[in-house]
Write an enzyme that holds these catalytic residues in place. Structure first.
Site, PDB file in Angstrom:
ATOM      1  N   ASP A   1       1.523  -1.561   0.113  1.00  0.00           N
ATOM      2  CA  ASP A   1      -0.043   0.171   0.219  1.00  0.00           C
ATOM      3  C   ASP A   1       1.052   1.258  -0.540  1.00  0.00           C
ATOM      4  OD1 ASP A   1      -2.452   1.773  -0.007  1.00  0.00           O
ATOM      5  OD2 ASP A   1      -2.699   1.094   2.114  1.00  0.00           O
ATOM      6  N   ALA A   2       1.100   1.717  -0.801  1.00  0.00           N
ATOM      7  CA  ALA A   2       2.219   2.691  -1.333  1.00  0.00           C
ATOM      8  C   ALA A   2       1.760   3.585  -2.028  1.00  0.00           C
ATOM      9  CB  ALA A   2       3.411   2.124  -2.595  1.00  0.00           C
ATOM     10  N   LYS A   3       0.738   4.189  -2.943  1.00  0.00           N
ATOM     11  CA  LYS A   3       0.248   5.089  -3.061  1.00  0.00           C
ATOM     12  C   LYS A   3       1.590   6.012  -4.238  1.00  0.00           C
ATOM     13  CE  LYS A   3      -3.951   4.915  -0.399  1.00  0.00           C
ATOM     14  NZ  LYS A   3      -3.124   3.515   0.130  1.00  0.00           N
ATOM     15  N   ARG A   4       1.446   5.270  -5.005  1.00  0.00           N
ATOM     16  CA  ARG A   4       2.740   5.795  -6.075  1.00  0.00           C
ATOM     17  C   ARG A   4       2.690   5.844  -7.139  1.00  0.00           C
ATOM     18  NH1 ARG A   4       5.182   4.955  -1.422  1.00  0.00           N
ATOM     19  NH2 ARG A   4       6.930   4.025  -0.962  1.00  0.00           N
TER      20      ARG A   4
ATOM     21  N   THR B   1      -0.655  -0.947  -4.252  1.00  0.00           N
ATOM     22  CA  THR B   1      -1.929   0.657  -5.002  1.00  0.00           C
ATOM     23  C   THR B   1      -0.777   1.924  -5.711  1.00  0.00           C
ATOM     24  OG1 THR B   1      -1.133   1.097  -2.961  1.00  0.00           O
ATOM     25  CG2 THR B   1      -2.713  -0.104  -2.916  1.00  0.00           C
TER      26      THR B   1
END
Lengths: 280, 280
Positions: free
Chosen positions: B91-94, B122
């Site tokens: 869950d990194a939202k890169r 993510t």
């Protein structure tokens, strides 16, 4: 670093150049690969060669993360090596719900926890206010919010037209600027604005006359430094123009640092002219 | 892991629970702090206690990054410890320009480079197509794209209405789903959909009938598991429902793993009912 201190550095060095440290282990000169930490050694020599001409350094966090824990150590050593008068940007494009953004802020701003103490971090706006404000809780630290990026994908969402209450067309990236201005003042908030859209700069300057803009995409990504400077500069300069590949990979031989220096000097010389011409 | 393999795990365990490993060194039980790697030790015991009831684990990368290189090592050990039949989510939202997203993909998918080998990551959509597609170049790996998040800031941009060619209101997050469907099929693309918007789920299922949805926000963030299941489930279940704090911080005493197990079992029991009721 305050806005005024940054402006003083710009005046002193006659430069608003940011050197992007997109240091790819697969691209750095072969003679460095035998060393203990080739990524840091490459950065060290690039910094030595360019810091006279650059007011900011921007490590691109992806390149360090791709190497796992080892990359994180190279990043830490690099950040410690950058002269204190240079503005430092963690180009990380982070953004998550409040408590998670708080942890990312610790990662980039809180040396005691993470070993890192950047002046600023780039943040993606998609998750809205509470994903951005935790970074602002660190006094003296900056958020550089993505507004209009320079890649082709910027058309997909950033340039969508919003349904508005008046007849004026409003793009998503304009709304991002308008809305986020309420979250912080120009002492803690900058915007990423893609250089290939120089004509948009006039419009953006209407929305953000006093903000610093981080402009990627000059050099390898093809923007015009002259146009960016003419349309983007304000009375505190208000511009940090990034160049990564064109400087750090100017040569892939043993002369890479010397060639990087020559490229940085070339850009700085051009910038000195534009500061004389366009600083309002 | 393929969609079919994931569905088989869901049927086997009668669960679509994802346990969020938001492991905060400041919140884990005191008796663990004396050890060599308290974050990993906490995760190890949580995984041992919950893996019977969970089909997925989602380390929240911010929590590891906040600890610098040390955190990265805890993350690597955690990922290696998760049983192979569980789906893993970074869950990194890169999300960044193409070549940089390629490096983030290496960071999370390419063990040889980074030490990490997640099944999925993510990704934030703001920078558009070329910021997402580099992750899809890794066969068998998944992008979980942010569509509608559960935080208050989701109102700022995700829920803006776009100017359209017809009379139907279209929100930005709907456009994100429509557009991104062109980039990958349901074997490599999932969406993050905030659970507190159960009524939006019907609308989202019209746009993405076959996709898996990662639903955060059940538990501490307050969504209703029943509503999410009723309106979100499809014929392959199509849901991964995350719970982080309600499970991993069920107790902060020496019984934390036992209490986490009880909480996970409670959620799994509820999920088994909904699978019987709503699987189409």
């Amino acid at each position: 670093m305050t806005k005024q201190e940054l402006f003083e550095q710009i005046q002193l060095k006659k430069s608003y150049l940011c050197v992007g440290l997109d240091t790819d282990i697969q691209k750095i000169p072969e003679h460095l690969l035998a060393g203990e930490d080739p990524v840091f050694e490459f950065n060290r020599q690039i910094i030595d060669a360019t810091h006279q001409y650059a007011v900011a350094y921007k490590p691109n966090i992806a390149f360090y993360e791709a190497l796992g824990a080892k990359g994180w150590i190279s990043l830490q050593k690099t950040l410690e090596y950058i002269p204190k008068e240079c503005f430092t940007i963690a180009d990380a494009k982070r953004g998550d719900i409040g408590n998670t953004s708080g942890l990312y802020a610790r990662a980039f701003f809180d040396k005691e926890n993470s070993g890192l103490d950047f002046d600023s971090v780039t943040v993606a706006p998609y998750m809205g206010e509470d994903s951005v404000t935790p970074f602002l809780d660190f006094p003296g630290k900056w958020v550089i919010l993505l507004a209009l990026t320079s890649n082709t994908g910027s058309k997909d969402f950033q340039q969508l037209v919003l349904a508005g209450s008046d007849n004026k067309e409003e793009f998503l990236f304009e709304k991002v600027i308008k809305k986020s201005r309420e979250w912080a003042d120009t002492e803690q908030l900058m915007y990423v604005v893609g250089a290939t859209k120089a004509e948009s700069l006039t419009k953006i300057r209407e929305l953000a006359p006093e903000h610093f803009l981080l402009v990627p995409g000059v050099g390898a990504q093809g923007g015009s430094l002259q146009e960016v400077s003419e349309f983007g500069m304000n009375k505190h300069c208000g511009l940090l123009v990034n160049s990564s590949r064109a400087i750090i990979y100017a040569s892939n031989g043993e002369d890479f640092a010397q060639k990087a220096k020559e490229e940085a000097l070339k850009v700085q010389t051009e910038m000195a002219q534009y500061l004389a011409m366009y600083l309002k």
